[in-house]
Design a protein around this motif. Structure first.
Motif, PDB file in Angstrom:
ATOM      1  N   ASN A   1       3.680   0.559 -30.984  1.00  0.00           N
ATOM      2  CA  ASN A   1       4.539   0.665 -29.807  1.00  0.00           C
ATOM      3  C   ASN A   1       5.866  -0.078 -29.874  1.00  0.00           C
ATOM      4  OD1 ASN A   1       4.848   1.871 -27.231  1.00  0.00           O
ATOM      5  ND2 ASN A   1       4.519  -0.145 -26.304  1.00  0.00           N
ATOM      6  N   ARG A   2       6.277  -0.409 -31.081  1.00  0.00           N
ATOM      7  CA  ARG A   2       7.555  -1.101 -31.246  1.00  0.00           C
ATOM      8  C   ARG A   2       8.647  -0.041 -31.303  1.00  0.00           C
ATOM      9  NH1 ARG A   2       4.321  -5.284 -30.526  1.00  0.00           N
ATOM     10  NH2 ARG A   2       5.516  -7.168 -30.794  1.00  0.00           N
ATOM     11  N   ARG A   3       9.794  -0.313 -30.673  1.00  0.00           N
ATOM     12  CA  ARG A   3      10.918   0.633 -30.699  1.00  0.00           C
ATOM     13  C   ARG A   3      11.648   0.538 -32.035  1.00  0.00           C
ATOM     14  NH1 ARG A   3      11.479   0.612 -24.480  1.00  0.00           N
ATOM     15  NH2 ARG A   3      10.459  -1.383 -24.671  1.00  0.00           N
ATOM     16  N   MET A   4      12.010   1.685 -32.589  1.00  0.00           N
ATOM     17  CA  MET A   4      12.752   1.713 -33.849  1.00  0.00           C
ATOM     18  C   MET A   4      13.986   2.583 -33.670  1.00  0.00           C
ATOM     19  SD  MET A   4      11.265  -0.266 -35.902  1.00  0.00           S
ATOM     20  CE  MET A   4      11.541   0.107 -37.643  1.00  0.00           C
ATOM     21  N   TYR A   5      15.141   1.999 -33.948  1.00  0.00           N
ATOM     22  CA  TYR A   5      16.402   2.703 -33.754  1.00  0.00           C
ATOM     23  C   TYR A   5      17.039   3.208 -35.049  1.00  0.00           C
ATOM     24  CZ  TYR A   5      15.817   0.319 -29.325  1.00  0.00           C
ATOM     25  OH  TYR A   5      15.298  -0.139 -28.151  1.00  0.00           O
TER      26      TYR A   5
ATOM     27  N   ILE B   1      27.639   8.645 -17.962  1.00  0.00           N
ATOM     28  CA  ILE B   1      27.489   8.639 -19.417  1.00  0.00           C
ATOM     29  C   ILE B   1      26.372   9.597 -19.818  1.00  0.00           C
ATOM     30  CG2 ILE B   1      26.973   7.254 -21.439  1.00  0.00           C
ATOM     31  CD1 ILE B   1      28.018   4.824 -19.904  1.00  0.00           C
ATOM     32  N   TYR B   2      25.346   9.622 -19.002  1.00  0.00           N
ATOM     33  CA  TYR B   2      24.221  10.506 -19.275  1.00  0.00           C
ATOM     34  C   TYR B   2      24.708  11.949 -19.323  1.00  0.00           C
ATOM     35  CZ  TYR B   2      20.024  13.256 -18.431  1.00  0.00           C
ATOM     36  OH  TYR B   2      19.018  14.182 -18.525  1.00  0.00           O
TER      37      TYR B   2
ATOM     38  N   ARG C   1      17.154   5.348 -19.129  1.00  0.00           N
ATOM     39  CA  ARG C   1      18.053   6.317 -18.517  1.00  0.00           C
ATOM     40  C   ARG C   1      18.317   7.474 -19.460  1.00  0.00           C
ATOM     41  NH1 ARG C   1      16.937   4.941 -13.906  1.00  0.00           N
ATOM     42  NH2 ARG C   1      18.394   6.594 -13.388  1.00  0.00           N
ATOM     43  N   ASP C   2      17.555   7.565 -20.524  1.00  0.00           N
ATOM     44  CA  ASP C   2      17.680   8.659 -21.505  1.00  0.00           C
ATOM     45  C   ASP C   2      19.040   8.760 -22.198  1.00  0.00           C
ATOM     46  OD1 ASP C   2      15.054   9.904 -21.302  1.00  0.00           O
ATOM     47  OD2 ASP C   2      15.630  10.293 -19.234  1.00  0.00           O
ATOM     48  N   LEU C   3      19.682   7.626 -22.361  1.00  0.00           N
ATOM     49  CA  LEU C   3      20.967   7.646 -23.054  1.00  0.00           C
ATOM     50  C   LEU C   3      20.680   7.600 -24.553  1.00  0.00           C
ATOM     51  CD1 LEU C   3      22.313   7.528 -20.459  1.00  0.00           C
ATOM     52  CD2 LEU C   3      23.369   5.353 -21.047  1.00  0.00           C
ATOM     53  N   ILE C   4      19.527   7.084 -24.895  1.00  0.00           N
ATOM     54  CA  ILE C   4      19.104   7.027 -26.297  1.00  0.00           C
ATOM     55  C   ILE C   4      17.596   7.257 -26.326  1.00  0.00           C
ATOM     56  CG2 ILE C   4      20.873   5.465 -27.153  1.00  0.00           C
ATOM     57  CD1 ILE C   4      18.891   3.193 -26.713  1.00  0.00           C
TER      58      ILE C   4
END
Length: 122
Positions: free
Chosen positions: A46-50, A74-75, A35-38
């Motif tokens: 292809n691993r997500r990194m925050y 919120i968006y 939802r493009d909140l982050i």
DNA sequence: TTTCTCACA
DNA sequence: TGTGAGCA
């Protein structure tokens, strides 16, 4: 002093770490990204990194959700105001505009204000 | 072992 | 949102 900001933006957490830090499920974390909140980065595999900022935002999102906010609301909350939330000087009109928008979206009857809000609402 | 995407008896 | 499958 922009170094802090830079470090806060460094993607160093795996989704597993983020889960523990935020107490959110991987499903939720990924959903909020959808939802493009982050917008976490991706590794070559292809691993997500925050980043610290991502985790921080996730924590806020968690609260908003708990308070009953819609993901859509919120968006817009993050999208619209350049001066973000709290501690910054907002004119009465800014506040009214933002509130008006979020309240509408809260009901889920209105499309996310993409027109950018051209007119005045009273 | 962990994370990813996709799909739903 | 949860959960399981089949990969990487």
């Amino acid at each position: 002093m922009k170094e802090k900001e830079l470090r806060r933006s460094l993607a160093v957490f795996s989704i597993g770490t983020v889960m523990k830090l935020t107490d959110l499920s991987a499903r939720q974390v990924r959903y909020y990204e959808e939802r493009d909140l982050i917008t976490p980065q991706r590794t070559d595999t292809n691993r997500r990194m925050y980043s610290l900022n991502d985790v921080d935002r996730l924590l806020d999102i968690k609260d908003y959700i708990a308070e009953g906010w819609t993901v859509q609301a919120i968006y817009n909350h993050y999208k619209k105001p350049k001066e973000e939330h709290e501690h910054k000087p907002l004119t009465d009109d800014d506040v009214r505009r933002i509130l008006y928008n979020e309240i509408l979206n809260q009901g889920g009857f209105v499309q996310p204000d993409e027109s950018g809000y051209s007119g005045q609402h009273h």
